[in-house]
Enzyme design. Sequence first.
Site, short mmCIF file in Angstrom:
data_model
loop_
_atom_site.label_atom_id
_atom_site.label_comp_id
_atom_site.label_asym_id
_atom_site.label_seq_id
_atom_site.Cartn_x
_atom_site.Cartn_y
_atom_site.Cartn_z
N ASP A 31 39.71 43.97 31.69
CA ASP A 31 40.44 45.15 32.16
C ASP A 31 39.71 46.40 31.69
O ASP A 31 39.27 46.49 30.53
CB ASP A 31 41.88 45.14 31.63
N ILE A 32 39.58 47.37 32.59
CA ILE A 32 38.84 48.60 32.29
C ILE A 32 39.59 49.47 31.27
O ILE A 32 38.98 50.32 30.62
CB ILE A 32 38.57 49.37 33.60
N ASN A 88 52.61 41.88 37.06
CA ASN A 88 53.45 42.99 37.52
C ASN A 88 53.62 42.85 39.03
O ASN A 88 52.65 42.68 39.76
CB ASN A 88 52.79 44.33 37.18
N VAL A 97 47.53 47.89 41.30
CA VAL A 97 46.52 47.27 42.17
C VAL A 97 47.22 46.16 42.96
O VAL A 97 47.70 45.18 42.36
CB VAL A 97 45.33 46.72 41.38
N HIS A 101 47.19 39.52 40.42
CA HIS A 101 46.37 39.24 39.23
C HIS A 101 47.26 38.92 38.05
O HIS A 101 48.37 39.43 37.92
CB HIS A 101 45.46 40.43 38.89
N HIS A 103 47.44 39.26 33.98
CA HIS A 103 46.87 39.88 32.77
C HIS A 103 46.93 38.82 31.67
O HIS A 103 47.99 38.26 31.41
CB HIS A 103 47.71 41.07 32.31
P1 AMP Z 1 48.72 46.34 37.42
O1 AMP Z 1 49.48 47.48 36.84
O2 AMP Z 1 49.33 45.01 37.04
O3 AMP Z 1 48.48 46.49 38.91
O4 AMP Z 1 47.34 46.35 36.65
C1 AMP Z 1 46.13 46.75 37.21
C2 AMP Z 1 45.10 46.74 36.11
O5 AMP Z 1 43.82 46.84 36.69
C3 AMP Z 1 45.25 47.87 35.10
O6 AMP Z 1 45.45 47.33 33.80
C4 AMP Z 1 43.90 48.62 35.19
O7 AMP Z 1 43.44 49.07 33.94
C5 AMP Z 1 43.00 47.56 35.79
N1 AMP Z 1 41.88 48.05 36.58
C6 AMP Z 1 41.89 48.96 37.57
N2 AMP Z 1 40.67 49.15 38.08
C7 AMP Z 1 39.84 48.31 37.40
C8 AMP Z 1 38.45 48.03 37.45
N3 AMP Z 1 37.63 48.65 38.33
N4 AMP Z 1 37.95 47.12 36.59
C9 AMP Z 1 38.74 46.50 35.70
N5 AMP Z 1 40.08 46.71 35.60
C10 AMP Z 1 40.62 47.62 36.43
#
Ligand code: AMP
Length: 120
Positions: A31-32, A88, A97, A101, A103
């Site tokens: 995760d970024i 989520n 996103v 996915h 976490h």
């Molecule tokens: P969610 O709130 O469950 O949709 O989580 C989306 C996650 O994606 C968040 O924790 C972000 O930090 C992560 N994220 C968004 N863009 C990227 C990326 N380019 N590379 C890695 N993680 C990302």
Amino acid sequence: MSADCIFCRIINRELDADVVYSDDQVVAFKDINPAAPVHILIVPRKHIPSLLDMEKEDEMLIGHLHMVANELARAFKIDKRGYRIVINCGPDAGQIVFHLHLHLLGGRPLLQTIAKGKEV
Ligand code: AMP
Ligand code: ZN
């Protein structure tokens, strides 16, 4: 594949990510914006917007995502102390996103609920 989906673009190597695992069904990357020392996103190659969009044919795939989570938990040495899996689903859960996915979070005590990278 969804052209405007950031995770599809990572899966198709159009965008960089710190990929830690990949097979024919799944890609996993760091995760970024990590909320814990180990924070890995486990993502199906198939574009499924959210858990609610899961279809009958995806049942095995969702199980496989969890098998990969276990494998990564061992590889990143958070299996003994424990870890948390978060999915989520939808705006109230803080999903940002819309490509399904998991976490995988660990490496410190996770006493609170984690949402959107923050503890609440
Ligand atoms: P969610 O709130 O469950 O949709 O989580 C989306 C996650 O994606 C968040 O924790 C972000 O930090 C992560 N994220 C968004 N863009 C990227 C990326 N380019 N590379 C890695 N993680 C990302
Ligand atoms: Zn996607």
